[in-house]
Design an enzyme around this catalytic site. Structure first.
Site, short mmCIF file in Angstrom:
data_model
loop_
_atom_site.label_atom_id
_atom_site.label_comp_id
_atom_site.label_asym_id
_atom_site.label_seq_id
_atom_site.Cartn_x
_atom_site.Cartn_y
_atom_site.Cartn_z
N TRP A 1 0.78 -1.16 -0.04
CA TRP A 1 -0.29 -0.18 -0.12
C TRP A 1 0.74 1.33 -0.03
O TRP A 1 0.35 2.49 0.25
CB TRP A 1 -1.03 -0.06 1.24
CG TRP A 1 -0.46 -0.48 2.52
CD1 TRP A 1 0.36 0.65 3.27
CD2 TRP A 1 -0.16 -1.76 2.86
NE1 TRP A 1 0.83 -0.28 4.45
CE2 TRP A 1 0.15 -1.55 4.31
CE3 TRP A 1 -0.75 -2.87 2.63
CZ2 TRP A 1 0.61 -2.66 5.14
CZ3 TRP A 1 -0.65 -4.14 3.56
CH2 TRP A 1 0.13 -3.89 4.82
N GLU B 1 -5.82 1.25 5.22
CA GLU B 1 -6.08 1.55 6.84
C GLU B 1 -7.10 0.82 7.56
O GLU B 1 -6.94 0.33 8.59
CB GLU B 1 -6.31 2.92 6.71
CG GLU B 1 -5.30 3.98 6.51
CD GLU B 1 -3.91 3.62 7.69
OE1 GLU B 1 -4.23 3.22 8.39
OE2 GLU B 1 -2.92 3.94 6.95
N GLY C 1 -10.77 -11.43 9.91
CA GLY C 1 -11.65 -11.12 10.75
C GLY C 1 -12.44 -10.09 10.85
O GLY C 1 -12.07 -8.95 10.10
N TYR D 1 -8.81 8.10 13.91
CA TYR D 1 -7.37 7.76 13.52
C TYR D 1 -7.40 7.64 11.95
O TYR D 1 -6.42 8.02 11.26
CB TYR D 1 -6.93 6.63 14.33
CG TYR D 1 -5.57 6.04 13.43
CD1 TYR D 1 -4.50 6.18 13.70
CD2 TYR D 1 -6.03 4.69 12.80
CE1 TYR D 1 -3.65 5.75 13.02
CE2 TYR D 1 -4.94 4.26 11.74
CZ TYR D 1 -3.70 4.55 12.13
OH TYR D 1 -2.64 4.10 11.43
N ASP E 1 -2.82 6.49 16.72
CA ASP E 1 -3.34 4.84 17.39
C ASP E 1 -2.56 4.64 18.54
O ASP E 1 -1.38 5.46 18.87
CB ASP E 1 -3.18 3.97 16.12
CG ASP E 1 -1.75 3.68 15.73
OD1 ASP E 1 -0.90 4.31 16.07
OD2 ASP E 1 -1.61 2.84 14.81
#
Ligand code: SF4
Length: 393
Positions: free
Chosen positions: A33, A46, A90, A126, A144
């Site tokens: 990325w 992100e 997940g 964030y 974060d």
């Protein structure tokens, strides 16, 4: 340690770009990325990185963008395909929120400010700060856990992370260098991920060493660990004609995802048999049984799965020597179970999840290949493979 009123705090933050950017240019990892600053790509990365380690996210990111290269593709993607692409990451609500927001962006265009991003589903302070700085070059901090750790140590600030977070958003913004906002955001993240790590930070190689008030992992102060809630689940793996049954989870954890039929209490084999008879099933046999613990962030499932075979499949399975022992063992256990156990199981009120009509049968290979099954249930697949395979042979 506290520099909150020392006057050195502002100067320390202002010094960060000059120390971090040259270090970042030399040491940044080559991550997929980081190839460009296209807002769609930055956004997807992100969201993936919110609860997934960098190494685990890399492969998924490449696969996801190959399948859905534009925000329009994501907006139009069928949900089952989207969830399959998300499999292994997940926290599937992230994928759903991403698509919800993509539908708005596909119609209205990308927001260019952190405020605009914050209005979209699944995007908090964030993520909004990260996208606005990396993709749009704005001086919007992205604070974060990584960044809080670095700055609490740098500043020697021992306030709890939640208190530190809101103050850092405001304090860090003036330190952003006009021309390299995105790189500055990423340099802080990178330092937290590779040098100022939670345990054993590499202080001697750190570009902030001279400035740092802590030079150790003494901060942030450890938080009291929250106890995880524990639940016991009995999982019934229905097999019929070599196919296995899935159902969509109607509520609670993993709502909306495919899973297996669950009863939210522990049951032994006798209890399962009593339950099935009570639910109107007359013709079945229990097959292999397996126990497994699945740990979510705040919850643990103690799961016991039983294969439930139709009579014909059970007969076929008896011919499969490996599985026959398990089936016999389970049925012996059932026979030996006390009458008291049966009576107790029969008395238990029927769980909410007794709608057998909602079961959908699929070939096991198709479940493995095409259907997004959360990892909380994937460990059941070998049991199904054996049972369905034996039934077919
Ligand atoms: S010197 Fe050590 S504690 Fe301080 S910022 Fe660097 S790695 Fe973190």
């Amino acid at each position: 340690m506290d520099t909150k009123r020392s006057g050195g705090r502002e100067a320390a933050l202002a010094a960060l770009p000059a120390l971090l950017l040259p270090w970042y240019d030399k040491n940044k990892r080559d991550l997929p990325w980081r190839q460009d600053t296209d807002p769609y790509r930055v956004w997807v990365s992100e969201i993936m990185l919110q609860q997934t380690r960098v190494e685990a996210a890399k492969e998924h990111y490449v696969r996801f963008l190959r399948a859905l290269p534009t925000v329009e593709d994501l907006a139009a993607c069928p949900e089952d395909k989207l969830l399959k692409l998300w499999e292994g990451l997940g926290y599937y609500s992230r994928a759903r929120n991403l698509q919800k927001a993509a539908k708005i962006v596909a119609a209205e265009g990308f927001p260019s400010t952190a405020e605009g991003w914050r209005k979209l589903s699944g995007i908090g302070d964030y993520t909004a700060g990260a996208i606005a700085s990396i993709a749009f070059g704005q001086p919007t901090p992205a604070v974060d856990g990584n960044v809080i750790r670095v700055l609490s140590r740098l500043l020697g600030d021992d306030r709890p992370p939640e208190a530190l977070k809101s103050s850092l958003f405001a304090e860090l913004a003036p330190a952003y260098p006009q021309a390299r906002c995105g790189d500055f955001t990423q340099s802080l993240m990178e330092l937290g991920a590779t040098v100022c790590t939670p345990a054993s930070p590499l202080c001697l190689t750190c570009p902030l060493f001279e400035l740092c008030r802590t030079r150790s992992d003494a901060l942030p102060l450890p938080r009291r660990k929250q106890e995880r809630k524990r639940s016991e689940l009995t999982v019934l793996l229905f097999v019929r004609g070599g196919e296995a049954a899935l159902c969509r989870r109607q509520s609670g954890v993993l709502r909306g995802m495919y899973g297996f039929f669950c009863i939210e209490q522990a049951m032994d084999a006798a209890g399962v048999q009593a339950f099935l008879r009570g639910a109107g099933m007359r013709s079945f046999a229990l097959g292999e049984r397996r126990a497994h613990r699945h740990v979510f962030t705040h919850l643990e499932w103690e799961m016991t799965a039983y294969v439930v075979l139709s009579e014909e499949d059970a007969a076929a399975l008896q011919n499969s020597s490996a599985a026959a022992d398990d089936a016999a063992a389970a049925n012996q256990t059932a026979a030996a179970a006390s009458a008291a156990g049966e009576a107790a199981a029969a008395k238990q009120s029927a769980p909410a999840h007794t709608d057998f009509a909602a079961l959908q049968y699929f070939p096991v290979e198709r479940i493995e290949r095409e259907i997004s099954l959360p990892s909380a249930f994937r460990w059941c697949l070998p049991l199904l493979r054996r049972a369905a395979g034996a039934a077919r042979n």
